[in-house]
Design a protein around this motif. Sequence first.
Motif, PDB file in Angstrom:
ATOM      1  N   PHE A   6     -21.070  -2.025  -5.856  1.00  0.00           N
ATOM      2  CA  PHE A   6     -20.807  -1.986  -4.417  1.00  0.00           C
ATOM      3  C   PHE A   6     -22.073  -1.631  -3.640  1.00  0.00           C
ATOM      4  CE2 PHE A   6     -16.799  -1.139  -6.556  1.00  0.00           C
ATOM      5  CZ  PHE A   6     -15.969  -2.050  -5.933  1.00  0.00           C
TER       6      PHE A   6
ATOM      7  N   PHE B 265     -17.564   2.628   1.663  1.00  0.00           N
ATOM      8  CA  PHE B 265     -16.887   3.787   1.084  1.00  0.00           C
ATOM      9  C   PHE B 265     -17.136   3.868  -0.424  1.00  0.00           C
ATOM     10  CE2 PHE B 265     -13.851   3.274   4.805  1.00  0.00           C
ATOM     11  CZ  PHE B 265     -14.461   4.293   5.528  1.00  0.00           C
ATOM     12  N   GLU B 266     -17.115   2.720  -1.107  1.00  0.00           N
ATOM     13  CA  GLU B 266     -17.402   2.736  -2.536  1.00  0.00           C
ATOM     14  C   GLU B 266     -18.876   3.086  -2.799  1.00  0.00           C
ATOM     15  OE1 GLU B 266     -15.244   2.587  -4.774  1.00  0.00           O
ATOM     16  OE2 GLU B 266     -13.490   1.809  -3.738  1.00  0.00           O
ATOM     17  N   THR B 267     -19.747   2.653  -1.894  1.00  0.00           N
ATOM     18  CA  THR B 267     -21.170   2.969  -2.056  1.00  0.00           C
ATOM     19  C   THR B 267     -21.419   4.460  -1.897  1.00  0.00           C
ATOM     20  OG1 THR B 267     -21.783   0.778  -1.232  1.00  0.00           O
ATOM     21  CG2 THR B 267     -23.481   2.487  -1.183  1.00  0.00           C
TER      22      THR B 267
ATOM     23  N   LEU C  78     -16.844  -1.951   5.523  1.00  0.00           N
ATOM     24  CA  LEU C  78     -16.318  -0.602   5.312  1.00  0.00           C
ATOM     25  C   LEU C  78     -15.864  -0.402   3.869  1.00  0.00           C
ATOM     26  CD1 LEU C  78     -14.293   0.043   8.594  1.00  0.00           C
ATOM     27  CD2 LEU C  78     -16.535   0.945   7.956  1.00  0.00           C
ATOM     28  N   SER C  79     -15.220  -1.416   3.289  1.00  0.00           N
ATOM     29  CA  SER C  79     -14.778  -1.271   1.904  1.00  0.00           C
ATOM     30  C   SER C  79     -15.968  -1.064   0.966  1.00  0.00           C
ATOM     31  CB  SER C  79     -13.976  -2.505   1.481  1.00  0.00           C
ATOM     32  OG  SER C  79     -14.788  -3.672   1.490  1.00  0.00           O
ATOM     33  N   MET C  80     -17.051  -1.818   1.185  1.00  0.00           N
ATOM     34  CA  MET C  80     -18.246  -1.624   0.361  1.00  0.00           C
ATOM     35  C   MET C  80     -18.926  -0.294   0.669  1.00  0.00           C
ATOM     36  SD  MET C  80     -20.084  -5.337   0.002  1.00  0.00           S
ATOM     37  CE  MET C  80     -20.435  -5.469   1.761  1.00  0.00           C
TER      38      MET C  80
ATOM     39  N   ARG D 259      -5.380   4.017 -11.053  1.00  0.00           N
ATOM     40  CA  ARG D 259      -5.475   2.595 -10.755  1.00  0.00           C
ATOM     41  C   ARG D 259      -5.060   1.755 -11.954  1.00  0.00           C
ATOM     42  NH1 ARG D 259     -11.340   2.361  -7.611  1.00  0.00           N
ATOM     43  NH2 ARG D 259     -10.660   3.346  -5.682  1.00  0.00           N
TER      44      ARG D 259
ATOM     45  N   GLY E 103     -14.066  -4.980   7.960  1.00  0.00           N
ATOM     46  CA  GLY E 103     -13.321  -4.484   6.815  1.00  0.00           C
ATOM     47  C   GLY E 103     -14.096  -4.621   5.513  1.00  0.00           C
ATOM     48  N   ILE E 104     -14.775  -5.751   5.342  1.00  0.00           N
ATOM     49  CA  ILE E 104     -15.574  -5.955   4.132  1.00  0.00           C
ATOM     50  C   ILE E 104     -16.685  -4.916   4.048  1.00  0.00           C
ATOM     51  CG2 ILE E 104     -17.184  -7.535   2.991  1.00  0.00           C
ATOM     52  CD1 ILE E 104     -15.492  -9.833   4.079  1.00  0.00           C
TER      53      ILE E 104
ATOM     54  N   VAL F 229       0.837  -1.206   0.000  1.00  0.00           N
ATOM     55  CA  VAL F 229       0.000   0.000   0.000  1.00  0.00           C
ATOM     56  C   VAL F 229       0.867   1.250   0.000  1.00  0.00           C
ATOM     57  CG1 VAL F 229      -1.766   1.268   1.268  1.00  0.00           C
ATOM     58  CG2 VAL F 229      -1.861  -1.227   1.166  1.00  0.00           C
TER      59      VAL F 229
ATOM     60  N   THR G 287     -12.461  -8.874   9.979  1.00  0.00           N
ATOM     61  CA  THR G 287     -12.608  -9.129   8.550  1.00  0.00           C
ATOM     62  C   THR G 287     -13.978  -8.692   8.060  1.00  0.00           C
ATOM     63  OG1 THR G 287     -11.099 -11.021   8.696  1.00  0.00           O
ATOM     64  CG2 THR G 287     -12.529 -10.894   6.763  1.00  0.00           C
TER      65      THR G 287
END
Length: 490
Positions: free
Chosen positions: A461, A221-223, A217-219, A90, A214-215, A68, A211
């Motif tokens: 997402f 932020f993209e949402t 939160l990742s969805m 990206r 984290g899953i 990262v 985990t």
Amino acid sequence: MPTLWLAICLMGLAAAGYHLGRTRALASAGGDVRELHSLPVYYGLHSAMSVLVPALFVLAVWLLVQPVLIDRQVFNGLSTATAPDVAGGRLVMTEVRRVADGLDLAVSRGALSSQDAEALDAERTDLRALLGGVGVALGADVQPDVLNAAQRYRALTSTGTRAMQAIVLGLAVAGLFWSLSRSHKDFRARNVVEAGVLALLLLAALLAIFTTIGIVLSMFFETTGFFRLHDWKDFFFGSTWAPNFRGDSELSILPLLWGTLYISFVALLVAVPVGLFAAIYLSEYASRATRALAKPLLEILAGIPTIVYGLFALLTVGPMLAKVFAKGGFLGVEWMAGATSVLTAGLVMGIMLIPFVSSLSDDIINAVPQSMRDGSLGLGATRSETVRQVVLPAALPGIVGAVLLAASRAIGETMIVVMGAGAIAKFSLNPLDSMTTITTRIVSQLTGDTDFSSPETLVAFALGLTLFVLTLGLNVLALYIVRTYREQYE
């Protein structure tokens, strides 16, 4: 040194620490085990854990953080012409990593020396011609900025890897000497080892929770990025699903949600009766020999890959239904235009869910005490009356929970729907129409060349987060029903 060899070195140091810690503790007691506070094995385990735990923790964190940080540093060094925005960055970083991997592969195969790889001319370098002889396919000419970034990426990765190896090995050696200095007869090794094992167990328990967080939160932020580009009212309350990647898409979840719930409902209509009746037969009527044979055969269905079920739906069930309901078939009316339909996917998905329902229901029914059955039979009830009026009411909360869990499994299914239900998002009550589901659209929106700055990609997402909330709600409801209404038996 590859990471595998580093791990092997750590294991070797841990084994040496175990032997030395155990030997040193025994030596401090003059070889008399009775003089030790703890058994010798605990002193060895303490040394081994002192070597492994800090080193492996730093190794894991380093392997997660280093890519990262390197990506961010290399990305910040790219010009705006090469990476005009985040989405373009990206794609460029993917190309940078691909070129860096190609250079590493060429060095490892001897086509380039390490110095040559660092000194490549950035002016119109054709890496395809340069590295084609060793099978490193890099595509077309590489842009100078990308090549420079790839060289910097390799340099930073190499420096970080060497630093990681030095620090990890240093921690392991320091832990070995520190543990050996404490390995004497009065040291409470058992207490320390048990506390360390307890901490590791707690960490393992928390890992699943982190985990999941984290899953989500990742969805999430993209949402939020999707809802900045697309009206949330159209997403939740619109009636049309029509992505076209031209800025005027209609992205409503309701047609997809309808297809998801409709197909899941048909699947449950198949799975719940068959699975429940199978569980009742196996637990209440079948002999021990029949149960020992039938239960494993039934549960084999749970081990079949879903892609196989999808092929079964596409090649067998769909054409069979099409022959029955096509023009000239049932009542001479064309009920079904093709092999894909809600009924096709629902039937096959229901077959897949049968062992899921039957196994859970069988365990729940067997948990009902035998004394309740004996009491009912002693009062003159038949076996069927006992099952209907005693066993099933006692097991009902657990059975309802099993059905809700099966519904969650059906809602999240993808391959059967892709191959058996079609790809049309619409509202319809006809089970012979083609429809699609949320999971199918997620796969479709993230397949191919994706631009993560467009709402047509980010909507995947939002769909995933909505699906997660839906299945989580069903699981929580199932858990609530089971805990609230279950009976406690002696």
